[in-house]
Scaffold this motif. Sequence first.
Motif, PDB file in Angstrom:
ATOM      1  N   ALA A 117       8.437  -4.968  -0.333  1.00  0.00           N
ATOM      2  CA  ALA A 117       7.548  -4.322  -0.089  1.00  0.00           C
ATOM      3  C   ALA A 117       7.323  -2.194  -1.273  1.00  0.00           C
ATOM      4  N   GLY A 118       8.034  -2.797  -2.081  1.00  0.00           N
ATOM      5  CA  GLY A 118       7.789  -1.596  -2.819  1.00  0.00           C
ATOM      6  C   GLY A 118       8.798  -0.682  -3.633  1.00  0.00           C
ATOM      7  N   SER A 119       8.838   0.429  -3.516  1.00  0.00           N
ATOM      8  CA  SER A 119       9.196   2.109  -4.166  1.00  0.00           C
ATOM      9  C   SER A 119       9.372   2.565  -2.897  1.00  0.00           C
ATOM     10  N   ALA A 120      10.614   2.991  -1.924  1.00  0.00           N
ATOM     11  CA  ALA A 120      10.920   3.860  -0.902  1.00  0.00           C
ATOM     12  C   ALA A 120      11.120   5.109  -1.652  1.00  0.00           C
ATOM     13  N   GLU A 121      10.859   5.242  -2.932  1.00  0.00           N
ATOM     14  CA  GLU A 121       9.776   7.022  -3.820  1.00  0.00           C
ATOM     15  C   GLU A 121       8.346   7.367  -2.787  1.00  0.00           C
ATOM     16  N   GLY A 167       0.596  -1.089  -0.448  1.00  0.00           N
ATOM     17  CA  GLY A 167      -0.040  -0.011   0.558  1.00  0.00           C
ATOM     18  C   GLY A 167       1.030   1.328  -0.022  1.00  0.00           C
ATOM     19  N   ALA A 168       0.353   2.354  -0.031  1.00  0.00           N
ATOM     20  CA  ALA A 168       1.205   3.374  -0.355  1.00  0.00           C
ATOM     21  C   ALA A 168       0.284   4.800   0.620  1.00  0.00           C
ATOM     22  N   GLY A 169       1.023   6.098   0.378  1.00  0.00           N
ATOM     23  CA  GLY A 169      -0.407   6.866   1.168  1.00  0.00           C
ATOM     24  C   GLY A 169       0.609   8.100   1.301  1.00  0.00           C
ATOM     25  N   THR A 170       0.272   9.100   1.639  1.00  0.00           N
ATOM     26  CA  THR A 170       1.126  10.689   1.895  1.00  0.00           C
ATOM     27  C   THR A 170       0.456  10.827   3.298  1.00  0.00           C
ATOM     28  N   ASP A 171       0.194  10.567   4.408  1.00  0.00           N
ATOM     29  CA  ASP A 171      -0.290  11.062   5.905  1.00  0.00           C
ATOM     30  C   ASP A 171       0.632  11.398   5.805  1.00  0.00           C
ATOM     31  N   ASP A 172       0.821  12.051   7.039  1.00  0.00           N
ATOM     32  CA  ASP A 172       2.336  12.359   7.805  1.00  0.00           C
ATOM     33  C   ASP A 172       2.066  11.539   8.516  1.00  0.00           C
ATOM     34  N   GLN A 173       1.105  10.613   9.115  1.00  0.00           N
ATOM     35  CA  GLN A 173       1.373  10.361  10.620  1.00  0.00           C
ATOM     36  C   GLN A 173       1.481   8.431  10.139  1.00  0.00           C
ATOM     37  N   LEU A 174       1.789   8.607   9.035  1.00  0.00           N
ATOM     38  CA  LEU A 174       2.351   7.232   8.236  1.00  0.00           C
ATOM     39  C   LEU A 174       3.609   7.113   7.722  1.00  0.00           C
ATOM     40  N   THR A 175       4.430   7.732   8.638  1.00  0.00           N
ATOM     41  CA  THR A 175       5.501   7.836   7.229  1.00  0.00           C
ATOM     42  C   THR A 175       6.614   7.249   8.811  1.00  0.00           C
ATOM     43  N   SER A 176       5.913   6.646   9.437  1.00  0.00           N
ATOM     44  CA  SER A 176       6.699   5.754  10.133  1.00  0.00           C
ATOM     45  C   SER A 176       6.903   4.592  10.384  1.00  0.00           C
ATOM     46  N   SER A 177       7.737   3.844  10.681  1.00  0.00           N
ATOM     47  CA  SER A 177       8.264   2.153  10.507  1.00  0.00           C
ATOM     48  C   SER A 177       7.522   1.271  11.421  1.00  0.00           C
ATOM     49  N   ARG A 203      14.306  -3.821   4.961  1.00  0.00           N
ATOM     50  CA  ARG A 203      15.766  -2.599   4.198  1.00  0.00           C
ATOM     51  C   ARG A 203      14.815  -2.092   4.013  1.00  0.00           C
ATOM     52  N   LEU A 204      15.243  -0.644   3.986  1.00  0.00           N
ATOM     53  CA  LEU A 204      14.004   0.728   3.522  1.00  0.00           C
ATOM     54  C   LEU A 204      15.519   1.247   2.608  1.00  0.00           C
ATOM     55  N   GLY A 205      15.229   2.100   2.019  1.00  0.00           N
ATOM     56  CA  GLY A 205      16.086   2.982   1.309  1.00  0.00           C
ATOM     57  C   GLY A 205      17.086   3.598   1.416  1.00  0.00           C
ATOM     58  N   SER A 206      17.707   3.671   0.524  1.00  0.00           N
ATOM     59  CA  SER A 206      19.172   4.369  -0.124  1.00  0.00           C
ATOM     60  C   SER A 206      20.107   3.363   1.738  1.00  0.00           C
ATOM     61  N   THR A 241      14.901   3.171  -5.036  1.00  0.00           N
ATOM     62  CA  THR A 241      15.121   1.508  -4.336  1.00  0.00           C
ATOM     63  C   THR A 241      14.464   1.206  -3.901  1.00  0.00           C
ATOM     64  N   ARG A 242      14.448   0.425  -3.918  1.00  0.00           N
ATOM     65  CA  ARG A 242      13.265  -0.996  -3.428  1.00  0.00           C
ATOM     66  C   ARG A 242      13.301  -1.502  -2.789  1.00  0.00           C
ATOM     67  N   MET A 243      12.120  -1.544  -1.194  1.00  0.00           N
ATOM     68  CA  MET A 243      12.134  -1.961   0.347  1.00  0.00           C
ATOM     69  C   MET A 243      11.332  -3.380   0.182  1.00  0.00           C
ATOM     70  N   ALA A 244      12.182  -4.254   1.320  1.00  0.00           N
ATOM     71  CA  ALA A 244      11.888  -5.487   1.217  1.00  0.00           C
ATOM     72  C   ALA A 244      11.744  -5.607   3.182  1.00  0.00           C
ATOM     73  N   VAL A 245      10.487  -6.682   3.095  1.00  0.00           N
ATOM     74  CA  VAL A 245      10.686  -6.965   4.720  1.00  0.00           C
ATOM     75  C   VAL A 245      10.270  -8.121   4.932  1.00  0.00           C
ATOM     76  N   ARG A 246      10.908  -8.999   6.005  1.00  0.00           N
ATOM     77  CA  ARG A 246      11.421 -10.586   6.273  1.00  0.00           C
ATOM     78  C   ARG A 246      11.412 -11.251   7.462  1.00  0.00           C
ATOM     79  N   PHE A 247       9.684 -11.797   7.692  1.00  0.00           N
ATOM     80  CA  PHE A 247       9.861 -12.582   9.414  1.00  0.00           C
ATOM     81  C   PHE A 247       9.816 -13.269   9.881  1.00  0.00           C
ATOM     82  N   THR A 248      10.169 -13.430  11.000  1.00  0.00           N
ATOM     83  CA  THR A 248      10.274 -14.463  11.491  1.00  0.00           C
ATOM     84  C   THR A 248       9.767 -14.999  13.148  1.00  0.00           C
ATOM     85  N   ALA A 249       8.930 -16.035  12.402  1.00  0.00           N
ATOM     86  CA  ALA A 249       7.832 -16.296  14.639  1.00  0.00           C
ATOM     87  C   ALA A 249       8.705 -17.129  15.592  1.00  0.00           C
TER      88      ALA A 249
END
Length: 142
Positions: free
Chosen positions: A90-94, A25-35, A124-127, A60-68
Amino acid sequence: MARRWSALALGAALAAVAVAGPANGAGTDDQLTSSWAKLNICNPTQLGARAQLAGDGSSTRMAVRFTAQWLSPDGWVPLSGKATSPWLDAGSAELTWQQAGWTFSLTVPQGSDPYQLRAVADLRLGSGRTAQYTTGTCTVGG
């Protein structure tokens, strides 16, 4: 002794197998800018985790890996079986933010002692930035 058997039973009986892929998903709301990372499913057959990755405007592309993990008498340890998801795109860091999730299949023995579960998300976040988040916990079994 009963606790030791309980731990051994959990190690043998919990087989975590990933069954669901990413959701973006993607959005521009300021409260959604944290990880962050959180659990969104917790029952005797499934443990689901979701993460939000904050973009930095780079291409750059972002990615995530989960460990249970489960809380053993010796501390938090990965579930037996396939406890770690593959890296999920997880899509583009743009973009301001992106999300991805994963659901693990569980086999919790009927009538077993209750177990605490959680997930750890490696981001894995941008840059070239990285981060690690731990979800809250939930209890299954009992």
